[in-house]
Design a protein around this motif. Structure first.
Motif, short mmCIF file in Angstrom:
data_model
loop_
_atom_site.label_atom_id
_atom_site.label_comp_id
_atom_site.label_asym_id
_atom_site.label_seq_id
_atom_site.Cartn_x
_atom_site.Cartn_y
_atom_site.Cartn_z
N THR A 128 -12.25 22.40 48.87
CA THR A 128 -12.44 22.81 50.26
C THR A 128 -12.43 24.33 50.37
N SER A 129 -11.49 24.98 49.70
CA SER A 129 -11.41 26.44 49.74
C SER A 129 -12.64 27.07 49.12
N ILE A 130 -13.08 26.51 48.00
CA ILE A 130 -14.26 27.05 47.32
C ILE A 130 -15.48 26.96 48.23
N HIS A 131 -15.70 25.80 48.83
CA HIS A 131 -16.86 25.63 49.71
C HIS A 131 -16.78 26.53 50.95
N SER A 132 -15.58 26.69 51.49
CA SER A 132 -15.40 27.57 52.65
C SER A 132 -15.72 29.02 52.28
N LEU A 133 -15.23 29.45 51.13
CA LEU A 133 -15.48 30.83 50.70
C LEU A 133 -16.95 31.06 50.36
N ILE A 134 -17.57 30.09 49.72
CA ILE A 134 -19.00 30.21 49.42
C ILE A 134 -19.79 30.34 50.72
N SER A 143 -21.74 33.73 51.71
CA SER A 143 -23.19 33.54 51.89
C SER A 143 -23.63 34.03 53.26
N GLU A 144 -22.87 33.70 54.29
CA GLU A 144 -23.19 34.17 55.64
C GLU A 144 -23.15 35.70 55.71
N ARG A 145 -22.20 36.31 55.05
CA ARG A 145 -22.09 37.77 55.06
C ARG A 145 -23.29 38.39 54.39
N LEU A 146 -23.76 37.78 53.30
CA LEU A 146 -24.93 38.31 52.59
C LEU A 146 -26.18 38.17 53.46
N VAL A 147 -26.32 37.07 54.14
CA VAL A 147 -27.48 36.85 55.01
C VAL A 147 -27.46 37.85 56.16
N SER A 148 -26.27 38.14 56.72
CA SER A 148 -26.20 39.04 57.86
C SER A 148 -26.50 40.48 57.47
N LYS A 149 -26.48 40.79 56.17
CA LYS A 149 -26.77 42.15 55.71
C LYS A 149 -28.27 42.37 55.59
#
Length: 86
Positions: free
Chosen positions: A69-75, A79-85
């Motif tokens: 769960t932690s791994i999927h949440s962090l991924i 991923s969202e942060r990379l897309v927002s850049k």
């Protein structure tokens, strides 16, 4: 880009948070919830430092396995942060 050497107490902060996580006194989910304001702010400098702190803390946890769960949440989060850049 900020690094842990960019600010004097950076390494101590990273180590302190990592110790809390290693000793099960804090969960990654709780850490992210507490850091939400810093991780989602429109101020790119504050957001960058928050993301860097989170990444450096995770780097210190190589000896502590993360839950699926932690791994999927962090991924998802990173991923969202990379897309927002873009």
């Amino acid at each position: 880009m900020f690094t842990r050497h960019s600010y004097p107490s950076g390494e101590a902060s990273v180590s302190a948070v990592a110790t809390l996580l290693k000793n099960d006194m804090l969960t990654i989910e709780a850490l992210v919830r507490e850091m939400e304001m810093y991780l989602t702010t429109t101020d790119h400098i504050i957001r960058s430092r928050g993301i860097l702190l989170l990444a450096e803390v995770l780097d210190k946890l190589t000896s502590k396995p993360l839950t699926d769960t932690s791994i999927h949440s962090l991924i998802g989060f990173f991923s969202e942060r990379l897309v927002s850049k873009q």
